[in-house]
Enzyme design. Structure first.
Site, PDB file in Angstrom:
ATOM      1  N   SER A  26       0.873  -1.167   0.000  1.00 11.57           N
ATOM      2  CA  SER A  26       0.000   0.000   0.000  1.00 11.57           C
ATOM      3  C   SER A  26       0.912   1.218   0.000  1.00 11.57           C
ATOM      4  O   SER A  26       1.750   1.353   0.898  1.00 11.57           O
ATOM      5  CB  SER A  26      -0.870  -0.048   1.266  1.00 11.57           C
ATOM      6  OG  SER A  26      -1.610   1.138   1.394  1.00 11.57           O
ATOM      7  N   LYS A  37      -0.986  -0.974  -4.472  1.00 13.95           N
ATOM      8  CA  LYS A  37      -2.227  -0.256  -4.112  1.00 13.95           C
ATOM      9  C   LYS A  37      -1.853   1.192  -3.867  1.00 13.95           C
ATOM     10  O   LYS A  37      -0.940   1.481  -3.085  1.00 13.95           O
ATOM     11  CB  LYS A  37      -2.823  -0.910  -2.875  1.00 13.95           C
ATOM     12  CG  LYS A  37      -3.786  -0.057  -2.059  1.00 13.95           C
ATOM     13  CD  LYS A  37      -4.453  -0.900  -0.985  1.00 13.95           C
ATOM     14  CE  LYS A  37      -4.614  -0.120   0.312  1.00 13.95           C
ATOM     15  NZ  LYS A  37      -5.192  -0.949   1.395  1.00 13.95           N
ATOM     16  N   LYS A  58      -2.920   4.813  -2.457  1.00 13.38           N
ATOM     17  CA  LYS A  58      -3.868   5.604  -1.688  1.00 13.38           C
ATOM     18  C   LYS A  58      -4.289   6.764  -2.580  1.00 13.38           C
ATOM     19  O   LYS A  58      -3.444   7.365  -3.265  1.00 13.38           O
ATOM     20  CB  LYS A  58      -3.198   6.133  -0.418  1.00 13.38           C
ATOM     21  CG  LYS A  58      -2.934   5.030   0.599  1.00 13.38           C
ATOM     22  CD  LYS A  58      -4.254   4.473   1.128  1.00 13.38           C
ATOM     23  CE  LYS A  58      -4.020   3.596   2.345  1.00 13.38           C
ATOM     24  NZ  LYS A  58      -5.298   3.074   2.868  1.00 13.38           N
ATOM     25  N   ASP A  97      -7.126   2.833  -2.996  1.00 11.25           N
ATOM     26  CA  ASP A  97      -7.855   2.860  -1.727  1.00 11.25           C
ATOM     27  C   ASP A  97      -8.149   4.308  -1.362  1.00 11.25           C
ATOM     28  O   ASP A  97      -7.232   5.087  -1.104  1.00 11.25           O
ATOM     29  CB  ASP A  97      -7.012   2.190  -0.632  1.00 11.25           C
ATOM     30  CG  ASP A  97      -7.755   2.067   0.707  1.00 11.25           C
ATOM     31  OD1 ASP A  97      -8.897   2.566   0.808  1.00 11.25           O
ATOM     32  OD2 ASP A  97      -7.176   1.488   1.647  1.00 11.25           O
ATOM     33  N   GLU A 117     -10.944   0.390  -3.373  1.00 15.59           N
ATOM     34  CA  GLU A 117     -11.236   0.080  -1.968  1.00 15.59           C
ATOM     35  C   GLU A 117     -11.939   1.262  -1.291  1.00 15.59           C
ATOM     36  O   GLU A 117     -11.467   2.399  -1.366  1.00 15.59           O
ATOM     37  CB  GLU A 117      -9.900  -0.241  -1.272  1.00 15.59           C
ATOM     38  CG  GLU A 117     -10.029  -0.824   0.112  1.00 15.59           C
ATOM     39  CD  GLU A 117      -8.655  -1.211   0.686  1.00 15.59           C
ATOM     40  OE1 GLU A 117      -7.709  -1.440  -0.110  1.00 15.59           O
ATOM     41  OE2 GLU A 117      -8.523  -1.244   1.914  1.00 15.59           O
ATOM     42  N   ASP A 170     -13.534  -2.238   3.020  1.00 14.65           N
ATOM     43  CA  ASP A 170     -12.623  -2.367   4.153  1.00 14.65           C
ATOM     44  C   ASP A 170     -13.384  -1.870   5.387  1.00 14.65           C
ATOM     45  O   ASP A 170     -14.020  -2.662   6.106  1.00 14.65           O
ATOM     46  CB  ASP A 170     -11.350  -1.538   3.856  1.00 14.65           C
ATOM     47  CG  ASP A 170     -10.380  -1.414   5.021  1.00 14.65           C
ATOM     48  OD1 ASP A 170     -10.669  -1.915   6.124  1.00 14.65           O
ATOM     49  OD2 ASP A 170      -9.308  -0.785   4.852  1.00 14.65           O
ATOM     50  N   LYS A 228      -9.374  -7.233   7.959  1.00 16.01           N
ATOM     51  CA  LYS A 228      -8.388  -6.800   8.954  1.00 16.01           C
ATOM     52  C   LYS A 228      -8.834  -7.401  10.263  1.00 16.01           C
ATOM     53  O   LYS A 228      -9.956  -7.141  10.716  1.00 16.01           O
ATOM     54  CB  LYS A 228      -8.358  -5.275   9.076  1.00 16.01           C
ATOM     55  CG  LYS A 228      -7.722  -4.590   7.873  1.00 16.01           C
ATOM     56  CD  LYS A 228      -7.728  -3.096   8.016  1.00 16.01           C
ATOM     57  CE  LYS A 228      -7.074  -2.453   6.803  1.00 16.01           C
ATOM     58  NZ  LYS A 228      -7.390  -1.015   6.729  1.00 16.01           N
ATOM     59  N   GLY A 235      -3.730  -4.294   6.211  1.00 14.31           N
ATOM     60  CA  GLY A 235      -2.732  -3.968   7.230  1.00 14.31           C
ATOM     61  C   GLY A 235      -3.074  -2.649   7.896  1.00 14.31           C
ATOM     62  O   GLY A 235      -3.864  -1.860   7.366  1.00 14.31           O
TER      63      GLY A 235
END
Ligand code: OSB
Ligand code: MG
Length: 376
Positions: A136, A162, A164, A189, A214, A239, A263, A291
């Protein structure tokens, strides 16, 4: 039955090797609640993934501490604890506070694996010997820095990138990344950074062939995600909104997502994480392990969980050195050149705790003890 004699809470402070920025804020250093169980001469650990602020969810380290101290730890010390799987029933009366519950429950699973002298992964029902890893990548100060980071992670072997994202850090970077790496597994995400007015905008991302988007909308939403999923070809992954098995079932039935990020702290511990995993597997929905910038203690637990069969997509579980100059476990978590972590075959989590280093990092501690037990 375990005799849990004492529960030690401690807060450690640990600077991140690199700052991590999401749509909800910047993290440069972590304050982390660790729990340590003392039982029958064994020591078992859990990590609470609550953040420094209630920005990802409504929990934060200080609320987790007080709930652990006043509500959860006393229940573990006063009751007979048969297994990790029996802990949710002991905590049932306490609503919410899933990250606090998860830290203690996971420590009990760790203890159970030690008592049974088997790997934690095996106790959880894991079948994989290696797990596929992604990374990420936080929001960067410049596009150039982002491109450099991606290059470094791809060179290290990671199987999925991934990004952000947030308004103004989306199409511009997706275009750049896709034109340089047309074929990599790429996802994004948003951590809830978009709203209803953004549906047309998000629909333009289909051209970037993302593996998933996400949590684009509200952190507690299913309904509007299902509306958005109807409008776009790209899979939505939830998520924040998935708190338990029932949420997973609702989200799958409403077609709010096609993929789920699990998670273990967000759902309250291994028992519920396994339940979410199973309900997704029954309905053909792949999952992957998310994570929360964990130290090695939480990271080791994520590795064990990721060995379950339906964790079929690369997770956000990556090498210790991406987060910490020195981790608090031995050996540190490493990733192979083909982007895999080997699930340890040793007893328990398979990693040793660096107690000396933890002592050095500790800024607050408290010990809760069982009342004297009457032995038959
Ligand atoms: O939404 O997955 C998230 C980190 C902190 C809070 C929320 C998230 C994240 C990450 C990083 O994406 C995952 C990791 O590498 O630990
Ligand atoms: Mg996320």
């Amino acid at each position: 039955m375990f005799n849990i004699d004492a529960i030690h809470l401690r807060e450690i402070n640990l600077p991140l090797a690199h700052p991590f920025e999401t749509s909800f804020g910047l993290t440069t250093s972590r304050r982390i609640l660790l729990v340590e169980l003392e039982a029958d001469g064994l020591r078992a650990w859990g990590e609470c993934v609550a953040g420094e602020h209630p920005y990802f969810s409504d929990e934060m380290i200080d609320t987790a501490w007080i709930i652990t101290e006043t509500e959860l730890a006393p229940r573990l010390l006063d009751e007979e604890v048969a297994s990790g799987g029996s802990v949710p029933a002991l905590f049932k009366q306490v609503r919410g506070h899933r990250m606090a519950k998860g830290a203690l429950e996971n420590a009990v699973w760790d203890l159970e694996a030690q008592v049974a002298r088997i790997p934690l992964a095996e106790l959880l029902g894991g079948t994989r010997e290696v797990i596929p890893c992604g990374v990420s990548i936080g929001i960067q100060p410049t596009v150039e820095q982002l491109m450099e980071k991606i290059e470094t992670e791809l060179d290290a072997g990671y199987q999925r990138i991934k990004l952000k994202c947030k308004p103004d850090w989306d199409n511009r970077i997706f275009e750049k990344v896709r034109s340089r790496w047309p074929d990599i597994l790429l996802s994004c995400d948003a951590n809830s950074a978009y709203r209803l007015k953004d549906f047309d905008h998000i629909a333009t991302w289909d051209e970037f062939r993302l593996l998933m988007i996400e949590q684009p909308l509200w952190y507690d939403d299913f309904y509007f995600h299902s509306m958005l999923q109807k409008r776009i070809a790209t899979s939505i992954c939830l998520d924040e909104s998935i708190r338990n098995r029932r949420d997973a079932l609702a989200a799958i039935d409403m077609a709010s997502c096609k993929i789920i990020n699990i998670k273990v702290g967000r759902v309250g511990g291994f028992s519920e994480a396994i339940a979410v995993h199973n309900v997704a597997a029954e309905r053909g929905i792949p999952v992957w392990c998310g994570g929360m910038l964990e130290t090695g203690i939480g990271r080791a637990h994520n590795i064990a969980l990721s060995s379950l069969p339906n964790f079929s997509l690369p997770g956000d579980v990556s090498a210790s050195k991406r987060y910490w100059v020195h981790d608090i476990i031995e050996p540190e978590v490493t990733v192979s050149p083909n982007g895999e972590i080997t699930v340890p075959a040793g007893i328990g989590s398979g990693y040793a705790i660096d107690k000396k280093r933890i002592e050095e990092l500790t800024v607050r501690r408290q010990t809760l003890r069982a009342r004297a037990r009457v032995t038959a």
